[in-house]
Design a protein around this motif. Structure first.
Motif, mmCIF file in Angstrom:
data_model
loop_
_atom_site.group_PDB
_atom_site.id
_atom_site.type_symbol
_atom_site.label_atom_id
_atom_site.label_comp_id
_atom_site.label_asym_id
_atom_site.label_seq_id
_atom_site.Cartn_x
_atom_site.Cartn_y
_atom_site.Cartn_z
ATOM 1 N N ASN A 1 10.163 30.467 34.909
ATOM 2 C CA ASN A 1 10.185 30.689 33.420
ATOM 3 C C ASN A 1 8.641 31.182 33.013
ATOM 4 N N ILE A 2 8.720 31.305 31.639
ATOM 5 C CA ILE A 2 7.368 31.762 30.883
ATOM 6 C C ILE A 2 6.401 30.493 31.165
ATOM 7 N N TYR A 3 6.487 29.439 31.253
ATOM 8 C CA TYR A 3 5.706 28.490 31.526
ATOM 9 C C TYR A 3 5.211 28.521 32.791
ATOM 10 N N ALA A 4 6.101 28.774 33.732
ATOM 11 C CA ALA A 4 5.521 29.133 35.287
ATOM 12 C C ALA A 4 4.595 30.177 35.360
ATOM 13 N N GLN A 5 5.095 31.156 34.558
ATOM 14 C CA GLN A 5 4.235 32.665 34.792
ATOM 15 C C GLN A 5 2.767 32.256 34.040
ATOM 16 N N ALA B 1 11.311 15.331 25.133
ATOM 17 C CA ALA B 1 11.236 16.726 24.525
ATOM 18 C C ALA B 1 10.326 17.694 25.132
ATOM 19 N N GLY B 2 10.452 18.812 25.348
ATOM 20 C CA GLY B 2 9.581 19.641 26.096
ATOM 21 C C GLY B 2 9.146 19.435 27.492
ATOM 22 N N ALA B 3 10.313 18.394 28.108
ATOM 23 C CA ALA B 3 9.715 18.064 29.555
ATOM 24 C C ALA B 3 10.010 19.474 30.478
ATOM 25 N N LEU B 4 11.049 20.184 30.256
ATOM 26 C CA LEU B 4 11.393 21.135 31.028
ATOM 27 C C LEU B 4 10.176 22.036 31.355
ATOM 28 N N GLY B 5 9.414 22.573 30.134
ATOM 29 C CA GLY B 5 8.245 23.406 30.023
ATOM 30 C C GLY B 5 6.936 22.664 30.745
#
Length: 186
Positions: free
Chosen positions: A62-66, A133-137
């Motif tokens: 996702n955008i976080y990984a990028q 909250a926000g753990a995936l990012g």
């Protein structure tokens, strides 16, 4: 999600611009067109590590990984720059052969590279195991950055000196041919 899908084609362009910018800066720093290549060609090992760890933990790109990948380019590039710069100094100032300068440059920078890389990875551990909250990012950034840094550092320690030897010899041959052409012109 819609904006992420629409901007998905821009990822390669952003990475390409980053690499071009790095190449231009390193060419100016080393005063050589060939010496930036060991730095740039060591980066795919870290990108592979990022994607490997993302796949192993079942996290999507996702955008976080990028964002983590762009950060990783800078951090792994720094490690490669340290080795190439030391090898170049040993070559220029002490007149060492190429292979010996590459090995001595890698050995002399081993401890600082390992210390900073492992400290960075240890700092990312809380992000990898984030909850709430926000753990995936947080997991995406932590996993991509830590995985890429681990694999990129371990592979880069062996890859960068070898690439330095190859491209320093290519640069030497190119300079020798240029000098011969200049002598023929006179």
């Amino acid at each position: 999600t819609r904006e992420e899908k629409e901007s998905g084609g821009q990822t390669m362009m952003i990475y390409g611009i980053c690499l071009l910018f790095v190449f231009i800066l390193l060419s100016a720093q080393y005063e050589s067109v060939f010496l930036p290549f060991p730095v740039i060609l060591s980066l795919p090992a870290g990108v592979f590590g990022s994607y490997l760890f993302l796949q192993m933990l079942g996290i999507e790109n996702n955008i976080y990984a990028q964002v983590a990948l762009v950060m990783l380019i800078g951090l792994l590039g720094k490690n490669a720059i340290l080795i190439v710069e030391m090898a170049s100094q040993f070559r220029r100032h002490e007149g060492m052969p190429v292979a010996e300068a590459a090995l001595k440059g890698a050995v002399s920078r081993l401890r600082p590279i390992l210390m900073t890389s492992f400290a960075f990875i240890c700092g990312l551990i809380p992000l990898i195991f984030a909850h709430g909250a926000g753990a995936l990012g947080n997991r995406s950034i932590g996993t991509a950055a830590a995985g890429g840094m681990l694999v990129g550092t371990l592979i880069g320690l062996f890859l960068i000196p070898g690439l330095y030897v190859i491209f320093e010899k290519i640069g030497g041959r190119f300079a020798k041919n240029k000098e011969e052409e200049d002598e023929d012109d006179e």
